[in-house]
Design a protein around this motif. Structure first.
Motif, PDB file in Angstrom:
ATOM      1  N   SER A  40       0.909  -1.121  -0.180  1.00 37.99           N
ATOM      2  CA  SER A  40       0.019  -0.188  -0.034  1.00 37.99           C
ATOM      3  C   SER A  40       0.887   1.105   0.079  1.00 37.99           C
ATOM      4  CB  SER A  40      -0.872  -0.106   1.172  1.00 37.99           C
ATOM      5  OG  SER A  40      -1.622   1.241   1.461  1.00 37.99           O
ATOM      6  N   ASN A  41       0.562   2.216  -0.832  1.00 40.14           N
ATOM      7  CA  ASN A  41       1.466   3.617  -0.571  1.00 40.14           C
ATOM      8  C   ASN A  41       0.612   4.447  -0.140  1.00 40.14           C
ATOM      9  OD1 ASN A  41      -0.680   4.230  -2.697  1.00 40.14           O
ATOM     10  ND2 ASN A  41       0.889   4.402  -4.334  1.00 40.14           N
ATOM     11  N   THR A  42      -0.664   4.246   0.561  1.00 39.72           N
ATOM     12  CA  THR A  42      -1.674   5.276   1.293  1.00 39.72           C
ATOM     13  C   THR A  42      -1.644   4.999   2.599  1.00 39.72           C
ATOM     14  OG1 THR A  42      -3.387   4.040   0.635  1.00 39.72           O
ATOM     15  CG2 THR A  42      -2.513   5.942  -0.884  1.00 39.72           C
ATOM     16  N   MET A  43      -1.680   3.704   3.257  1.00 38.45           N
ATOM     17  CA  MET A  43      -1.904   3.180   4.527  1.00 38.45           C
ATOM     18  C   MET A  43      -0.639   3.393   5.577  1.00 38.45           C
ATOM     19  SD  MET A  43      -3.932  -0.313   3.925  1.00 38.45           S
ATOM     20  CE  MET A  43      -4.326  -0.408   5.650  1.00 38.45           C
ATOM     21  N   HIS A  44      -1.368   3.888   6.751  1.00 42.05           N
ATOM     22  CA  HIS A  44      -0.349   3.992   7.936  1.00 42.05           C
ATOM     23  C   HIS A  44       0.674   5.213   7.841  1.00 42.05           C
ATOM     24  CE1 HIS A  44      -0.951  -0.705   7.183  1.00 42.05           C
ATOM     25  NE2 HIS A  44      -1.686  -0.226   8.314  1.00 42.05           N
ATOM     26  N   SER A  45       0.173   6.237   6.920  1.00 40.14           N
ATOM     27  CA  SER A  45       1.001   7.378   6.871  1.00 40.14           C
ATOM     28  C   SER A  45       0.256   8.819   6.792  1.00 40.14           C
ATOM     29  CB  SER A  45       1.847   7.206   5.886  1.00 40.14           C
ATOM     30  OG  SER A  45       1.142   7.402   4.637  1.00 40.14           O
ATOM     31  N   LEU A  46       0.556   9.975   7.325  1.00 37.21           N
ATOM     32  CA  LEU A  46      -0.264  11.001   6.909  1.00 37.21           C
ATOM     33  C   LEU A  46       0.787  12.096   7.000  1.00 37.21           C
ATOM     34  CD1 LEU A  46      -1.653  12.512  10.105  1.00 37.21           C
ATOM     35  CD2 LEU A  46      -0.672  10.463  10.249  1.00 37.21           C
ATOM     36  N   TYR A  47       0.305  13.370   6.225  1.00 39.18           N
ATOM     37  CA  TYR A  47       1.223  14.571   6.113  1.00 39.18           C
ATOM     38  C   TYR A  47       1.058  15.269   7.675  1.00 39.18           C
ATOM     39  CZ  TYR A  47       1.395  14.449   1.248  1.00 39.18           C
ATOM     40  OH  TYR A  47       1.793  14.087  -0.237  1.00 39.18           O
ATOM     41  N   VAL A  48       2.123  15.585   8.166  1.00 42.53           N
ATOM     42  CA  VAL A  48       2.306  16.423   9.554  1.00 42.53           C
ATOM     43  C   VAL A  48       2.985  17.625   9.395  1.00 42.53           C
ATOM     44  CG1 VAL A  48       1.693  14.569  10.908  1.00 42.53           C
ATOM     45  CG2 VAL A  48       3.952  15.082  10.478  1.00 42.53           C
ATOM     46  N   GLY A  49       3.417  18.253  10.372  1.00 35.91           N
ATOM     47  CA  GLY A  49       4.066  19.485  10.021  1.00 35.91           C
ATOM     48  C   GLY A  49       3.324  20.865   9.459  1.00 35.91           C
ATOM     49  N   LYS A 155      -3.099  15.446  14.987  1.00 40.09           N
ATOM     50  CA  LYS A 155      -4.383  15.460  13.957  1.00 40.09           C
ATOM     51  C   LYS A 155      -5.122  16.582  14.929  1.00 40.09           C
ATOM     52  CE  LYS A 155      -4.621  10.980  12.285  1.00 40.09           C
ATOM     53  NZ  LYS A 155      -5.684   9.662  12.225  1.00 40.09           N
ATOM     54  N   VAL A 156      -5.154  16.724  16.153  1.00 37.39           N
ATOM     55  CA  VAL A 156      -5.746  17.883  16.788  1.00 37.39           C
ATOM     56  C   VAL A 156      -5.268  19.186  16.630  1.00 37.39           C
ATOM     57  CG1 VAL A 156      -6.075  18.802  19.060  1.00 37.39           C
ATOM     58  CG2 VAL A 156      -6.301  16.128  18.737  1.00 37.39           C
ATOM     59  N   GLU A 157      -3.990  19.259  16.316  1.00 32.52           N
ATOM     60  CA  GLU A 157      -3.395  20.663  15.891  1.00 32.52           C
ATOM     61  C   GLU A 157      -3.931  20.644  14.169  1.00 32.52           C
ATOM     62  OE1 GLU A 157       0.930  20.111  16.097  1.00 32.52           O
ATOM     63  OE2 GLU A 157       0.901  19.628  18.210  1.00 32.52           O
ATOM     64  N   GLN A 158      -3.968  20.055  13.517  1.00 27.00           N
ATOM     65  CA  GLN A 158      -4.372  20.192  12.139  1.00 27.00           C
ATOM     66  C   GLN A 158      -5.958  20.707  12.382  1.00 27.00           C
ATOM     67  OE1 GLN A 158      -3.747  16.743   9.976  1.00 27.00           O
ATOM     68  NE2 GLN A 158      -1.463  16.833  10.080  1.00 27.00           N
ATOM     69  N   ASP A 159      -6.582  19.996  13.123  1.00 30.77           N
ATOM     70  CA  ASP A 159      -8.193  20.441  13.196  1.00 30.77           C
ATOM     71  C   ASP A 159      -8.222  21.696  13.874  1.00 30.77           C
ATOM     72  OD1 ASP A 159      -8.762  17.865  12.155  1.00 30.77           O
ATOM     73  OD2 ASP A 159      -9.397  16.936  14.126  1.00 30.77           O
ATOM     74  N   ALA A 160      -7.485  22.022  14.732  1.00 26.41           N
ATOM     75  CA  ALA A 160      -7.701  23.162  15.255  1.00 26.41           C
ATOM     76  C   ALA A 160      -7.289  24.550  14.428  1.00 26.41           C
ATOM     77  CB  ALA A 160      -6.658  23.475  16.643  1.00 26.41           C
ATOM     78  N   LEU A 242       4.686  29.393  24.404  1.00 20.97           N
ATOM     79  CA  LEU A 242       3.779  28.973  23.258  1.00 20.97           C
ATOM     80  C   LEU A 242       3.257  27.677  23.618  1.00 20.97           C
ATOM     81  CD1 LEU A 242       5.200  30.679  20.317  1.00 20.97           C
ATOM     82  CD2 LEU A 242       3.243  31.203  21.470  1.00 20.97           C
ATOM     83  N   GLN A 243       2.013  27.357  23.262  1.00 18.41           N
ATOM     84  CA  GLN A 243       1.380  26.040  23.332  1.00 18.41           C
ATOM     85  C   GLN A 243       0.686  25.715  22.206  1.00 18.41           C
ATOM     86  OE1 GLN A 243      -1.203  26.504  27.017  1.00 18.41           O
ATOM     87  NE2 GLN A 243       0.229  24.916  27.884  1.00 18.41           N
ATOM     88  N   ALA A 244       0.924  24.638  21.344  1.00 20.54           N
ATOM     89  CA  ALA A 244       0.615  24.142  20.071  1.00 20.54           C
ATOM     90  C   ALA A 244      -1.084  24.232  20.016  1.00 20.54           C
ATOM     91  CB  ALA A 244       1.089  22.932  19.643  1.00 20.54           C
ATOM     92  N   PRO A 245      -1.593  24.590  19.046  1.00 23.99           N
ATOM     93  CA  PRO A 245      -2.959  24.531  18.764  1.00 23.99           C
ATOM     94  C   PRO A 245      -3.495  23.487  19.009  1.00 23.99           C
ATOM     95  CG  PRO A 245      -1.738  25.903  16.809  1.00 23.99           C
ATOM     96  CD  PRO A 245      -0.935  25.245  17.531  1.00 23.99           C
ATOM     97  N   GLY A 246      -4.692  23.368  19.794  1.00 21.19           N
ATOM     98  CA  GLY A 246      -5.376  21.963  19.850  1.00 21.19           C
ATOM     99  C   GLY A 246      -5.096  21.090  20.972  1.00 21.19           C
ATOM    100  N   SER A 247      -3.717  20.602  20.858  1.00 21.78           N
ATOM    101  CA  SER A 247      -2.981  19.875  21.611  1.00 21.78           C
ATOM    102  C   SER A 247      -2.441  20.352  22.854  1.00 21.78           C
ATOM    103  CB  SER A 247      -1.612  19.096  20.907  1.00 21.78           C
ATOM    104  OG  SER A 247      -0.912  20.086  20.529  1.00 21.78           O
ATOM    105  N   ASN A 248      -2.148  21.876  22.688  1.00 22.91           N
ATOM    106  CA  ASN A 248      -1.515  22.569  23.968  1.00 22.91           C
ATOM    107  C   ASN A 248      -0.032  21.907  24.310  1.00 22.91           C
ATOM    108  OD1 ASN A 248      -3.606  24.253  24.259  1.00 22.91           O
ATOM    109  ND2 ASN A 248      -4.793  22.903  25.399  1.00 22.91           N
ATOM    110  N   ASP A 249       0.576  21.129  23.612  1.00 24.79           N
ATOM    111  CA  ASP A 249       1.860  20.734  23.854  1.00 24.79           C
ATOM    112  C   ASP A 249       2.845  22.009  23.818  1.00 24.79           C
ATOM    113  OD1 ASP A 249       1.157  18.063  23.559  1.00 24.79           O
ATOM    114  OD2 ASP A 249       1.962  17.839  21.735  1.00 24.79           O
ATOM    115  N   GLN A 250       3.738  21.948  24.657  1.00 21.80           N
ATOM    116  CA  GLN A 250       4.822  23.031  24.801  1.00 21.80           C
ATOM    117  C   GLN A 250       5.648  23.147  23.490  1.00 21.80           C
ATOM    118  OE1 GLN A 250       4.223  24.467  27.590  1.00 21.80           O
ATOM    119  NE2 GLN A 250       6.211  25.886  27.722  1.00 21.80           N
ATOM    120  N   VAL A 251       5.406  24.553  22.875  1.00 28.63           N
ATOM    121  CA  VAL A 251       6.280  24.680  21.937  1.00 28.63           C
ATOM    122  C   VAL A 251       7.548  25.556  22.203  1.00 28.63           C
ATOM    123  CG1 VAL A 251       6.443  25.870  19.593  1.00 28.63           C
ATOM    124  CG2 VAL A 251       4.453  24.792  20.284  1.00 28.63           C
TER     125      VAL A 251
END
Length: 270
Positions: A40-49, A155-160, A242-251
């Motif tokens: 598969s060239n689509t499963m188990h991956s996603l664009y991030v960043g 994914k949470v950051e992308q949604d936010a 700074l806290q990342a959108p959605g996830s609130n992870d420390q940046v």
């Protein structure tokens, strides 16, 4: 001379997007072949960043998260000495198969591919951590300081980001892209991480939005001045992490803050 934000500017052209998609599928297939015995060239991956958040421009690195089987986590976690580094080497070896002549290296938390045409991929191997309530989160390897696993929630950051971009009539994404352009054009020798740009604009944007055609907007330069004032207040008068959108992870902002100020001054300069 000021550098005002332009509407729908700095988008990646069609040919580059198609090339990115092609390479994304090649990388995904290579990882699936190695870790899932799948073509598969689509499963188990996603664009991030920045690409996953929609804020990339044509000079941005392309970040991919590849989700590996849980058995692989158990295997590498059991190593007595930095199994995280060995995992990165395994992903590097898998990607070397379709790209044997490319510059590929394991670097701390990711596998980097530097293509000869200047496009750069960063591949983040990760493992799912399903939650009883809320979205699935992930952990990824950190080979620094003897090895560790770190959490992430792209994914949470992308949604936010998508939600706030829609609320701002797409001013959020346009601003983030424009700041990348100013950085690359005027201050490329300085460090300015994409997550710092996106998080800063997400916080500083407030209720600003693009005006629809035929409606009265604010005077030119008002928005850029607000961004600069926000940076001056949060970095000097009242330092705020700074806290990342959605996830609130420390940046981490320290290494980027000087350049962030330079970019904002350039945008607001009259």
């Amino acid at each position: 001379m000021s550098s005002p934000v332009r509407r729908n500017n700095h988008s990646i052209n069609k040919n580059i997007r198609e090339l990115i998609s092609k390479r994304y599928k090649v990388v995904t297939k290579a990882v699936n072949t190695e870790f899932y015995d799948s073509s598969s060239n689509t499963m188990h991956s996603l664009y991030v960043g920045s690409y996953g958040r929609g804020t990339a421009i044509d000079t941005s690195d392309l970040d991919i998260m590849v989700i590996l089987p849980e058995d692989e986590y158990k295997r590498y976690d059991q190593y007595g000495n930095n199994g995280q580094s060995r995992l990165l080497q395994s992903v590097k070896d898998a990607v070397k198969v379709p790209y044997p002549l490319s510059d590929i290296k394991a670097d701390g938390q990711v596998v980097k591919i530097n293509f000869s045409d200047g496009i750069r991929f960063e591949i983040l191997p990760a493992f799912e951590r399903p939650a009883l309530y809320g979205p699935t989160t992930y952990v990824y390897p950190d080979a620094n300081m003897g090895g560790n696993w770190l959490p992430t929630n792209p994914k949470v950051e992308q949604d936010a980001m998508r939600e706030k971009d829609a609320d701002s009539n797409h001013l959020l994404v346009d601003t983030c892209r424009h700041m990348r352009y100013v950085h690359n054009t005027c201050f490329s020798s300085y460090t300015l991480h994409g997550i710092v740009i996106d998080t800063f604009v997400y916080k500083a944007l407030g209720t600003w939005q693009w005006s629809n055609p035929g409606t009265q907007g604010e005077p030119a330069g008002s928005y850029e001045k607000v961004l600069l004032d926000y940076w001056e207040y949060t970095s000097a008068v009242c330092p705020t992490p700074l806290q990342a959108p959605g996830s609130n992870d420390q940046v981490e902002i320290e290494s980027s803050n000087e350049c962030l100020g330079k970019v904002l001054h350039k945008m607001a300069d009259e």
